[in-house]
Every structure is written in structure tokens, then in C-alpha cells.
Motif scaffolding. Structure first.
Motif, short mmCIF file in Angstrom:
data_model
loop_
_atom_site.label_atom_id
_atom_site.label_comp_id
_atom_site.label_asym_id
_atom_site.label_seq_id
_atom_site.Cartn_x
_atom_site.Cartn_y
_atom_site.Cartn_z
N ILE A 4 -6.86 -0.27 1.28
CA ILE A 4 -7.68 0.83 1.79
C ILE A 4 -7.24 2.12 1.11
O ILE A 4 -6.19 2.70 1.43
CB ILE A 4 -7.55 0.94 3.32
N THR A 24 -3.72 -4.29 8.99
CA THR A 24 -4.33 -2.98 8.74
C THR A 24 -3.32 -2.00 8.18
O THR A 24 -3.58 -1.29 7.20
CB THR A 24 -4.93 -2.44 10.05
N LEU A 28 -3.39 -0.17 4.45
CA LEU A 28 -3.37 1.29 4.30
C LEU A 28 -2.20 1.72 3.41
O LEU A 28 -2.36 2.59 2.54
CB LEU A 28 -3.26 1.95 5.67
N VAL A 70 -5.97 4.57 13.89
CA VAL A 70 -6.58 3.25 13.74
C VAL A 70 -6.09 2.41 14.92
O VAL A 70 -4.90 2.09 15.02
CB VAL A 70 -6.22 2.60 12.40
N ASP A 99 -10.23 -1.45 12.21
CA ASP A 99 -10.17 -2.04 10.88
C ASP A 99 -11.54 -2.32 10.28
O ASP A 99 -11.72 -2.26 9.06
CB ASP A 99 -9.31 -3.32 10.88
N LEU A 102 -12.62 0.82 8.54
CA LEU A 102 -11.90 0.96 7.27
C LEU A 102 -12.51 0.05 6.21
O LEU A 102 -12.69 0.46 5.05
CB LEU A 102 -10.42 0.61 7.46
N GLU A 106 -14.26 1.48 2.71
CA GLU A 106 -13.75 1.07 1.40
C GLU A 106 -14.84 0.35 0.59
O GLU A 106 -14.95 0.54 -0.63
CB GLU A 106 -12.54 0.15 1.58
#
Length: 470
Positions: A4, A24, A28, A70, A99, A102, A106
Motif C-alpha cells: 500500500i 494490513t 502499509l 485502519v 483494508d 486501502l 491502491e
């Protein structure tokens, strides 16, 4: 892993450190974010630290330094009350996402040709997700499958042109994904569930609707009033050409439906067969006909759709999901079916409806409210019942005078007794484990219970297993 990068150089709080939370946080970090992880559980914090992630107690944190929080799907966002992290983040003006959000951000940033099919519904979403992914793979499409079905979505293979993603989405995940924009969004059905987390059935339905409202094309079941209203709204706003309505009822007004064991497309006044489900044991029953219709509609709605021949061929080779009407094998004429996932009467109803008669039914465990009284209309399909676990006496009282039964106590005793009685029966008997109960009195979860049943069946003399034994 899907790195991400949309939050590179930003400070991000991740709360809830189960498998998806840790995945997650790793995604990140790999993408360049400064991530701080936390959890109310010491075990979660320890697991994150063991994975090399930075952890901290966020109760006294300066939330203004974070770009986003998150949140893991299992942490309450709105009901019965917002979690303390949610309140703290909102007071500081920090967005709260999950998630799935995210993933979508992305995907847009990388701007690859990455078809995304997102599937939700109260019932049937796991089977529909697995079936959709199976058909794509059988057709030679590069396919990743995950989300609520098992693999955390940010643990899936990285984005690359032409790769298809099939994601099962819970209402909790959708609620944390305000910009969810699937290529195809599938909403199967809405019945009362998770009201402790959404407050009312109307709120729950509205959350489910977000998935199809944001999709480029939508597939919506019309066999319940909530989804029918959502389909009508979508047709009014997106246009009828962007929405396919699906139904398992032969008399329903829909675009893809079930008709005499076939999946058919109804358009322009003509009916075209897409697939024949006859003989496909993994798609037995009206509920699986709905799943098959949804899958076909989704694959026909892709930017590069599958052909009817690809859909029909893939359905015939679908192995089904473990513990969900899973055909284990035969001992002579007797079929053994593992439906351990049926932890309530509603789920077991679908199993009983899948066989017209000669059912040797294993049931029981830790009972749910209401027991099995709602299943009385289907008792004439049951040749005999075999009771296990805490529910034995409650279920015996319901069955008394209606269905012959044995008090077996344990699954091994019930399996042996059911196999013996089925072998002596005429016709095409089925030994069905569909407990209508939670497993927690004797097993850690329904998967362990189902695995135990599979092992017991595999040990029977003369058994021919479909999945290679225990």
C-alpha cells in the motif's frame, strides 16, 4: 502481498491485530508508511511485535499525527457503540477506514487493468466467491481470491495487468470502505443478521447496498424485499444495462435465474441456457442455484466476460467448499454429506430441502435460540435422526412422535449408527451431518467438527471418498 503506497511517508494507526490486521500493517510498512499497531488484546500486540511491527498503547496518543486509523472489521464502528479508537480518531478529524478501502485506493493509484469482483450477502457469499474464482481459473484467467473467505485481501498477489480479484466482503468490511468501486458488485440477499453491529435491518441493508451502488456493474438478488428495493434504485440511477437481477425462483422477474435445474439468461423476451446444474452435487439445492445464478451474472458482467460454455464447463468441475454441503463419498448407495457449517436451523433448512427423502440426519451440539422447531415441515424427508451434544433432550422433545431418533451423544456413535441404518435402507439414502447447532460443547469450531466427521466417514469399510479421505 499488495504493498500500500497511497500512504507512503504518512503516519498510520492500525487497530485490531488478528490475521487481517497484521497483514494490513505489513502491507502499509512495505509501501512506506510509518505504522503504529495496537489492540485491546495483549496476544494481538505480542503477535504484531513478533512480526516485527511497531506497537504502542494508543489510549494516550496524540491522534492528530495520524493520517488515518485502519480498523479491523471485527472492531465496532457504530454499534452497539463506536470503539474508543473510533471516537478518538473522529475527535481529531482522522478518517477511519479498513483494508478493503486501502485495496481500492491502491488499485486506482496503480491504474492497471485489474478486474475486481466483490461479493456480499447474508447467505451464500462464500460459495459464490469460491465458485466465481473457480470458473475464472478454469477459463485460464489469472485469479486471486480472498477477503472474508479466508486469505486477507492485502496478502493476495500484487496487482498486475489482467489479474482478476474475487473478494468476499462482510458488512463490516464494506462499512469501512467508503470508496469501494468494484468492476462487478454482487449482492445476493439480505436477511436479519449482525444487528448488534448495525442497529437495525434497514441500516444493515444500507451497508450491503454500498457495495453495488459503487460498482461499475451490479448483480443483485431479488428474492427479498430489501434487495428488490436496492435493485430498483440501481436501475433508476445506473440504467438497466448496468444491472443484472438474479433469482432462484422460476416465477421471479429477473435477468439471470434458475429454471428446472438450469441457469438461464432472460433478455429481450428470449431465454437462453447458460449452464445445467443437474448432477453437480456441490451445487445441490435452491440456495446453491441462487449462488450459481449470481456467479454466472457476475462473469457475464466483466469487462471481458466469460462465455456461456466456459461458465457451464466450470460449474461441472466445482468441488464445493469444505463443511458446506460437502459430498464426502459413497458407501454402496449411501451418500455422506458434511454440512457442519450449518450452525442454525435456517442453514439446516437448506440442507434438508436439498434431498427429497431418505435422510439419515445427524444433528445437535450447543443449541441456538428456537432450536429446530422451524424445521418441522421438513421432517417427512428424514428417515431417522441421530442426536449428539447438549441439544439432545431439547431436540428429542421436538422430534418425539414425528421422527424416529437415537440419542447417540457423540459424533462417532452417531456416524456409525447412521451408516448402519442407511445401508439397510432402500432407495438412495444420504447420511447428512447438518447440526443446526454451534459446535462449542464438543468441538472448537465447526471446521474441527466437520473434519472429525470426514475422518469417521473415511474409516468406514467400503467407502469411496471424493476428496481423498481424511
Amino acid at each position: 502481498m499488495i504493498r500500500i503506497t497511497t500512504l507512503a511517508g504518512r503516519r498510520v494507526a492500525v487497530f485490531g491485530l488478528g490475521a487481517s490486521g497484521i497483514a494490513t500493517a505489513k502491507a502499509l510498512v512495505e509501501g512506506g508508511a510509518d505504522v503504529v499497531c495496537s489492540d485491546d488484546s495483549a496476544a494481538g500486540v505480542e503477535a504484531a511485535a513478533a512480526a516485527g511491527l511497531k506497537t504502542a498503547d494508543l489510549k494516550d496518543a496524540n491522534w492528530a499525527v495520524f493520517t488515518v486509523l485502519v480498523l479491523a472489521p471485527g472492531v465496532p464502528l457504530t454499534h452497539p457503540a463506536p470503539h474508543w479508537t473510533v471516537r478518538a480518531a473522529r475527535l481529531a478529524g482522522v478518517d477511519v477506514i479498513g483494508d478493503l478501502e486501502l485495496f481500492c485506493r491502491e488499485r486506482r493509484l496503480q491504474n492497471f487493468d485489474v478486474p475486481l469482483v466483490c461479493i456480499t450477502g447474508t447467505n451464500g457469499k462464500s460459495t459464490t466467491t469460491a465458485l466465481t474464482a473457480h470458473l475464472l481459473k478454469e477459463a485460464g484467467r489469472d485469479t486471486e481470491v480472498g477477503g472474508n473467505i479466508g486469505t486477507a485481501m492485502l496478502s493476495l498477489g500484487e496487482f498486475k495487468p489482467g489479474r482478476h480479484y474475487v473478494i468476499e466482503c462482510s458488512s463490516y468490511q464494506i462499512d469501512l470502505a467508503p470508496s469501494l468501486d468494484a468492476s462487478v458488485g454482487v449482492l445476493l440477499n439480505v436477511t436479519p443478521d449482525h444487528l448488534d453491529r448495525h442497529g437495525t435491518i434497514e441500516n444493515y441493508a444500507a451497508v450491503k447496498a454500498q457495495l453495488v451502488l459503487g460498482a461499475a456493474r451490479a448483480v443483485v438478488g431479488v428474492d427479498d424485499k430489501y434487495c428488490r428495493a436496492i435493485a430498483e434504485k440501481l436501475i433508476a440511477t445506473k440504467g438497466a444495462d448496468k444491472v443484472l437481477r438474479i433469482s432462484a425462483r422460476a416465477d421471479a422477474e429477473c435477468d439471470v435465474g434458475a429454471d428446472g435445474g438450469k441457469v438461464v439468461l432472460r433478455q429481450g423476451g428470449a431465454t437462453t441456457e447458460i449452464a445445467d446444474l443437474a448432477g453437480v452435487g456441490s451445487l445441490r439445492g435452491a440456495h446453491n442455484a441462487e449462488n450459481a445464478c449470481a456467479t454466472a451474472a457476475a462473469l457475464l458482467s466483466l469487462p471481458q466476460p466469460l462465455t456461456a460454455a466456459e461458465i457451464a464447463g466450470g460449474m461441472k468441475t466445482f468441488p464445493g467448499l469444505a463443511h458446506r454441503m460437502e459430498e464426502l463419498g459413497h458407501q454402496g448407495r449411501t451418500l455422506f454429506v458434511n454440512d457442519s457449517k450449518a450452525t442454525n436451523a435456517d442453514s439446516t433448512e437448506k440442507a434438508l430441502l436439498s434431498f427429497p427423502r431418505d435422510i439419515f440426519w445427524i444433528l445437535g451440539g450447543k443449541p441456538k435460540s428456537g432450536g429446530i422447531t422451524a424445521l418441522t415441515p421438513y421432517f417427512d424427508r428424514v428417515a431417522k435422526a441421530y442426536l449428539i451434544g447438549e441439544a439432545t433432550e431439547e431436540f428429542a422433545a421436538t422430534l418425539e412422535g414425528k421422527v424416529a431418533f437415537d440419542r447417540c451423544g457423540t459424533l462417532d456413535a452417531a456416524t456409525a449408527a447412521a451408516a448402519r441404518d442407511a445401508a439397510a435402507a432402500s432407495g438412495e439414502p444420504v447420511v447428512l451431518l447438518s447440526p443446526a447447532c454451534a459446535s462449542f460443547d464438543q468441538y472448537r469450531n465447526f471446521e474441527v467438527r466437520g473434519d472429525a466427521f470426514r475422518a469417521l466417514v473415511a474409516a468406514l469399510p467400503g467407502i469411496s471418498m471424493k476428496r481423498g479421505g481424511a
